[in-house]
Design a protein around this motif. Sequence first.
Motif, PDB file in Angstrom:
ATOM      1  N   THR A  46       0.848  -1.194   0.000  1.00  0.00           N
ATOM      2  CA  THR A  46       0.000   0.000   0.000  1.00  0.00           C
ATOM      3  C   THR A  46       0.886   1.247   0.000  1.00  0.00           C
ATOM      4  N   ALA A  47       0.323   2.333  -0.467  1.00  0.00           N
ATOM      5  CA  ALA A  47       1.044   3.609  -0.471  1.00  0.00           C
ATOM      6  C   ALA A  47       0.038   4.732  -0.264  1.00  0.00           C
ATOM      7  N   GLU A  48       0.525   5.857   0.178  1.00  0.00           N
ATOM      8  CA  GLU A  48      -0.310   7.047   0.352  1.00  0.00           C
ATOM      9  C   GLU A  48       0.214   8.150  -0.552  1.00  0.00           C
ATOM     10  N   ILE A  49      -0.695   8.839  -1.198  1.00  0.00           N
ATOM     11  CA  ILE A  49      -0.307   9.985  -2.007  1.00  0.00           C
ATOM     12  C   ILE A  49      -1.280  11.122  -1.725  1.00  0.00           C
ATOM     13  N   THR A  50      -0.753  12.312  -1.577  1.00  0.00           N
ATOM     14  CA  THR A  50      -1.568  13.507  -1.360  1.00  0.00           C
ATOM     15  C   THR A  50      -1.447  14.389  -2.585  1.00  0.00           C
ATOM     16  N   ILE A  51      -2.585  14.690  -3.213  1.00  0.00           N
ATOM     17  CA  ILE A  51      -2.615  15.498  -4.426  1.00  0.00           C
ATOM     18  C   ILE A  51      -3.447  16.747  -4.163  1.00  0.00           C
ATOM     19  N   SER A  52      -2.813  17.891  -4.318  1.00  0.00           N
ATOM     20  CA  SER A  52      -3.499  19.173  -4.099  1.00  0.00           C
ATOM     21  C   SER A  52      -4.217  19.202  -2.757  1.00  0.00           C
ATOM     22  N   GLY A  53      -3.562  18.660  -1.734  1.00  0.00           N
ATOM     23  CA  GLY A  53      -4.092  18.720  -0.376  1.00  0.00           C
ATOM     24  C   GLY A  53      -5.020  17.593   0.009  1.00  0.00           C
ATOM     25  N   LYS A  54      -5.377  16.673  -0.931  1.00  0.00           N
ATOM     26  CA  LYS A  54      -6.273  15.571  -0.616  1.00  0.00           C
ATOM     27  C   LYS A  54      -5.505  14.259  -0.578  1.00  0.00           C
ATOM     28  N   LYS A  55      -5.704  13.472   0.492  1.00  0.00           N
ATOM     29  CA  LYS A  55      -4.950  12.234   0.684  1.00  0.00           C
ATOM     30  C   LYS A  55      -5.699  11.033   0.108  1.00  0.00           C
ATOM     31  N   TYR A  56      -4.940  10.159  -0.568  1.00  0.00           N
ATOM     32  CA  TYR A  56      -5.487   8.930  -1.127  1.00  0.00           C
ATOM     33  C   TYR A  56      -4.633   7.757  -0.643  1.00  0.00           C
ATOM     34  N   ILE A  71       0.606  19.813  -7.233  1.00  0.00           N
ATOM     35  CA  ILE A  71       1.435  19.594  -6.057  1.00  0.00           C
ATOM     36  C   ILE A  71       1.042  18.252  -5.450  1.00  0.00           C
ATOM     37  N   HIS A  72       2.028  17.373  -5.242  1.00  0.00           N
ATOM     38  CA  HIS A  72       1.723  16.073  -4.648  1.00  0.00           C
ATOM     39  C   HIS A  72       2.895  15.563  -3.830  1.00  0.00           C
ATOM     40  N   GLU A  73       2.577  14.689  -2.871  1.00  0.00           N
ATOM     41  CA  GLU A  73       3.601  14.028  -2.076  1.00  0.00           C
ATOM     42  C   GLU A  73       3.194  12.568  -1.918  1.00  0.00           C
ATOM     43  N   SER A  74       4.164  11.706  -1.682  1.00  0.00           N
ATOM     44  CA  SER A  74       3.858  10.283  -1.510  1.00  0.00           C
ATOM     45  C   SER A  74       4.708   9.709  -0.389  1.00  0.00           C
ATOM     46  N   ARG A  75       4.151   8.672   0.268  1.00  0.00           N
ATOM     47  CA  ARG A  75       4.875   8.048   1.366  1.00  0.00           C
ATOM     48  C   ARG A  75       4.446   6.596   1.504  1.00  0.00           C
ATOM     49  N   CYS A  76       5.339   5.806   2.091  1.00  0.00           N
ATOM     50  CA  CYS A  76       5.033   4.411   2.388  1.00  0.00           C
ATOM     51  C   CYS A  76       5.976   3.953   3.488  1.00  0.00           C
ATOM     52  N   ALA A  77       5.423   3.573   4.645  1.00  0.00           N
ATOM     53  CA  ALA A  77       6.251   3.102   5.759  1.00  0.00           C
ATOM     54  C   ALA A  77       6.704   1.672   5.529  1.00  0.00           C
TER      55      ALA A  77
END
Length: 283
Positions: A46-56, A71-77
């Motif tokens: 699984t992964a998380e990505i935030t696009i224009s302030g909304k998290k998916y 604008i986007h960010e992504s993360r995965c622990a």
Amino acid sequence: MKTAFYRHLDDLEGKNISIRYQTNRGSYFPAHWHPAVELLYILNGTAEITISGKKYTLVAGEFIVTDSNQIHESRCALAYTEICVHISRAFLESYMEQGILPHLVCSRETLTHKDLPWFLEICDLFKQLVPLYITQPPAMNLACEAIVMQILFKLVNHFSVSIPAEEVPAAGNQERLKEILLYVEEHYSHSISLEEISAHFGLNREYFCRFFKKNVGLNFSRHVNLVRLSHIHFELLTTNDPIMEIIDRNGFTNYKLFHKLFREIYGCTPRDLRTSKSAGAEN
């Protein structure tokens, strides 16, 4: 730069389409943007990505689209495997009438009942890339890019929308946000107070906080700390410098908060990361 908020896509240079297969563990990319359209398909994990302030939250077997300059960010622990596709915006627009391409929007959360069959068809196309990557037949890139073109055709025809004028982010706001992110990248190793940065951009402190949270999806202080964290993570993997020295030179002064955030984002302690790095080098 180790982490760029305008992300230069080296793998797209001289190409119209770039396809990467990669496994990530404890990855984190702070808020950034690039002029290419990005398609992210999760093979496992699984992964998380935030696009224009909304998290998916993405799970295996699904994909998400990030349009150019969003604008986007992504993360995965934990570990996950993905197919990441970048498409030149200019290349895509060259197929459109008058070079105009509506905004691409596609994720599990945005699906309507009528969209589901198209979404599943695109997922099936992504799956077709995997055996090609495994077997690597002659002219593999030709076959892979043909599949990506089919995906783009379905996206443009079923998942592109015209944004109402009142919902289009003001160009000035977008440029201001990019300037703020770049400022953080250039000054993260020093203390950055809200008073300092809001005054630097000629904004009221309270307005600056609301503006940043709305467009990035997290508060400014957390963003700065996560930027520091990403640089620390990079140096832990690429240098043998003492851990405390790395933490200090990257601007973290609250060590308790640092260790809490590091474990939250990367799923381990800095010492554990160094140990796994050494073990990997020996193998």
